[in-house]
Design a protein around this motif. Structure first.
Motif, mmCIF file in Angstrom:
data_model
loop_
_atom_site.group_PDB
_atom_site.id
_atom_site.type_symbol
_atom_site.label_atom_id
_atom_site.label_comp_id
_atom_site.label_asym_id
_atom_site.label_seq_id
_atom_site.Cartn_x
_atom_site.Cartn_y
_atom_site.Cartn_z
ATOM 1 N N GLY A 1 0.753 -1.110 -0.183
ATOM 2 C CA GLY A 1 -0.165 0.005 -0.039
ATOM 3 C C GLY A 1 0.689 1.216 0.043
ATOM 4 O O GLY A 1 0.230 2.298 -0.027
ATOM 5 N N HIS A 2 2.135 0.971 0.098
ATOM 6 C CA HIS A 2 3.089 2.266 0.042
ATOM 7 C C HIS A 2 4.004 2.339 -1.151
ATOM 8 O O HIS A 2 4.317 1.397 -1.580
ATOM 9 C CB HIS A 2 4.013 2.192 1.303
ATOM 10 C CG HIS A 2 3.359 2.477 2.696
ATOM 11 N ND1 HIS A 2 2.714 1.318 3.034
ATOM 12 C CD2 HIS A 2 3.184 3.353 3.503
ATOM 13 C CE1 HIS A 2 2.013 1.505 4.357
ATOM 14 N NE2 HIS A 2 2.463 2.872 4.513
ATOM 15 N N GLY A 3 4.272 3.385 -1.526
ATOM 16 C CA GLY A 3 5.260 3.664 -2.745
ATOM 17 C C GLY A 3 5.037 2.795 -3.792
ATOM 18 O O GLY A 3 3.651 3.264 -4.439
ATOM 19 N N ALA B 1 -10.377 -7.129 0.754
ATOM 20 C CA ALA B 1 -10.978 -8.034 1.848
ATOM 21 C C ALA B 1 -9.925 -8.093 2.803
ATOM 22 O O ALA B 1 -9.725 -8.789 3.916
ATOM 23 C CB ALA B 1 -11.224 -9.372 1.121
ATOM 24 N N ALA B 2 -8.558 -7.571 2.721
ATOM 25 C CA ALA B 2 -7.507 -7.686 3.419
ATOM 26 C C ALA B 2 -7.147 -6.344 4.126
ATOM 27 O O ALA B 2 -7.251 -5.516 3.487
ATOM 28 C CB ALA B 2 -6.007 -8.029 2.816
ATOM 29 N N GLY B 3 -7.017 -6.310 5.448
ATOM 30 C CA GLY B 3 -6.568 -4.977 6.307
ATOM 31 C C GLY B 3 -5.297 -4.859 6.383
ATOM 32 O O GLY B 3 -4.504 -5.732 6.316
ATOM 33 N N TYR B 4 -4.956 -3.646 6.760
ATOM 34 C CA TYR B 4 -3.527 -3.167 6.855
ATOM 35 C C TYR B 4 -3.135 -3.257 8.422
ATOM 36 O O TYR B 4 -2.944 -2.299 9.142
ATOM 37 C CB TYR B 4 -3.334 -1.593 6.388
ATOM 38 C CG TYR B 4 -3.011 -1.680 4.723
ATOM 39 C CD1 TYR B 4 -2.052 -1.937 4.034
ATOM 40 C CD2 TYR B 4 -4.436 -1.369 4.183
ATOM 41 C CE1 TYR B 4 -2.149 -1.955 2.818
ATOM 42 C CE2 TYR B 4 -4.246 -1.289 2.622
ATOM 43 C CZ TYR B 4 -2.977 -1.332 1.932
ATOM 44 O OH TYR B 4 -3.217 -1.469 0.769
ATOM 45 N N ALA C 1 -18.685 7.413 2.951
ATOM 46 C CA ALA C 1 -18.206 7.442 1.497
ATOM 47 C C ALA C 1 -16.869 7.738 1.582
ATOM 48 O O ALA C 1 -16.239 8.428 2.447
ATOM 49 C CB ALA C 1 -18.943 8.535 1.046
ATOM 50 N N ARG C 2 -15.916 7.067 0.447
ATOM 51 C CA ARG C 2 -14.645 7.846 0.283
ATOM 52 C C ARG C 2 -14.440 8.992 0.004
ATOM 53 O O ARG C 2 -15.069 9.529 -0.907
ATOM 54 C CB ARG C 2 -14.055 6.731 -0.770
ATOM 55 C CG ARG C 2 -14.019 5.221 -0.245
ATOM 56 C CD ARG C 2 -13.499 4.559 -1.324
ATOM 57 N NE ARG C 2 -13.341 3.036 -1.158
ATOM 58 C CZ ARG C 2 -13.001 2.165 -1.953
ATOM 59 N NH1 ARG C 2 -12.223 2.500 -2.893
ATOM 60 N NH2 ARG C 2 -12.995 1.080 -1.490
ATOM 61 N N ARG C 3 -13.373 9.870 0.358
ATOM 62 C CA ARG C 3 -12.980 11.144 0.253
ATOM 63 C C ARG C 3 -12.176 11.170 -1.046
ATOM 64 O O ARG C 3 -11.473 10.294 -1.356
ATOM 65 C CB ARG C 3 -12.332 11.861 1.330
ATOM 66 C CG ARG C 3 -13.019 11.947 2.345
ATOM 67 C CD ARG C 3 -12.340 12.641 3.622
ATOM 68 N NE ARG C 3 -10.976 11.521 3.941
ATOM 69 C CZ ARG C 3 -10.241 11.853 4.891
ATOM 70 N NH1 ARG C 3 -10.016 13.163 5.310
ATOM 71 N NH2 ARG C 3 -9.250 10.883 5.214
ATOM 72 N N THR D 1 -5.111 5.410 5.787
ATOM 73 C CA THR D 1 -5.512 6.677 6.775
ATOM 74 C C THR D 1 -6.664 6.245 7.871
ATOM 75 O O THR D 1 -6.933 6.961 8.473
ATOM 76 C CB THR D 1 -5.962 7.772 6.020
ATOM 77 O OG1 THR D 1 -6.979 7.690 5.097
ATOM 78 C CG2 THR D 1 -4.715 8.233 4.983
ATOM 79 N N ARG D 2 -7.281 4.991 7.491
ATOM 80 C CA ARG D 2 -8.363 4.595 8.351
ATOM 81 C C ARG D 2 -7.968 3.961 9.709
ATOM 82 O O ARG D 2 -6.622 3.626 9.624
ATOM 83 C CB ARG D 2 -9.246 3.710 7.511
ATOM 84 C CG ARG D 2 -9.920 4.295 6.386
ATOM 85 C CD ARG D 2 -10.744 3.089 5.705
ATOM 86 N NE ARG D 2 -11.629 3.548 4.672
ATOM 87 C CZ ARG D 2 -12.183 2.924 3.971
ATOM 88 N NH1 ARG D 2 -12.511 1.501 3.999
ATOM 89 N NH2 ARG D 2 -12.887 3.413 2.804
#
Length: 281
Positions: free
Chosen positions: A58-60, A68-71, A148-150, A201-202
């Motif tokens: 999720g970076h770079g 379905a997968a969380g950070y 809602a997504r920003r 950011t969540r």
């Protein structure tokens, strides 16, 4: 340092690598919303190691995790082990900053047979949560998932993104520019935006308790050197960071004057404090 990419079960993981092939293998993990460029200043000052700086999922330039997968710190650790497997590294050393140091701490406790040494900068163990806030945190995270997504923030040019990163605090312009240049992507004719996964950011739905973090630190078997910046960060106050260090069986502590990104802003001092440890037999 040179670009590289690896195909893993966590998608394509990218990063930067350099140093001496055949020397002690060091896998470097950056902080939250940073990327592999975090270690470019140090790489120019460290010798006698083979350094691989990974863009965490999720970076770079690394792939975003599926919806379905969380950070989580555990998923990050599994992804880093997958990258090490793709490199053909069975045993190696870990160098982590902030989030990366938290992930590296967990990895070292989870697989002591694979980690030879741990160098942690500006963190030791993962962020923890008071058990009494478990339900509150879970509810907040689930509500955020449904909201809602920003829209992604757009910048007219790279300099605008650098200014935004500096204004967010905790980093100087020269260091921010290294991270921004790797961390933005062009969007048609509209400008640039961050290429990190917005889900980073969540809020994390569930965190380890402080007791669990300390149990993991106490389980680390290899030598550990910890570098803290002075003054301490608000989220990691002196009493807490000292108590976590005291959990280690075989730890050394170095405290240097500087900010949270001292490995980028004061690379000479940090390289002098860590080079012998990373090279040691």
């Amino acid at each position: 340092m040179q670009e590289f990419a690896l195909d893993t079960d966590f998608g394509r993981l990218a990063g930067l690598r350099g140093g001496t092939v055949g020397a002690p293998k060091v896998l470097a993990l950056h902080g939250w919303l940073d990327n592999a460029a975090s270690f470019v200043p140090l790489s120019r000052r460290l010798d006698g190691i083979e350094l691989v700086a990974l863009d965490l999922p999720g970076h770079g330039a690394s792939a975003h995790l599926p919806l379905a997968a969380g950070y989580t710190v555990v998923n990050m650790a599994r992804a880093v082990f997958a990258a090490a497997d793709a490199l053909g590294w069975d045993r190696f050393r870990l160098l982590g900053h902030s989030l990366g140091a938290g992930v590296a701490s967990l990895m070292t406790a989870a697989a002591p047979q694979r980690i030879e040494r741990l160098l942690a900068i500006e963190a030791l163990g993962a962020l923890a949560e008071d058990e009494a806030r478990t339900a509150v945190r879970l509810r907040e995270a689930f509500c955020e998932t449904r909201s809602a997504r920003r829209p992604l923030r757009l910048f007219s040019d790279a300099n605008s993104a650098v200014r935004a990163r500096v204004q967010a605090g905790g980093i100087r312009e020269e260091a921010a520019r290294l991270l921004v240049e790797r961390g933005i992507i062009k969007v048609g004719d509209d400008g640039f935006t961050w290429r990190s996964d917005p889900r980073l950011t969540r809020d994390t739905a569930v965190r380890l308790s402080e007791a669990q973090v300390r149990d993991l630190l106490a389980a680390i078997e290899c030598p550990v050197r910890v570098v803290y910046a002075e003054p301490a960060q608000r989220y990691f106050p002196e009493a807490l960071r000292r108590a976590r260090f005291d959990c280690l069986k075989n730890g050394e502590l170095v405290v240097l004057d500087g900010g949270h990104h001292l490995h980028m802003e004061q690379p000479d001092a940090v390289a002098a404090a860590i080079g012998d440890f990373l090279r040691a037999d």
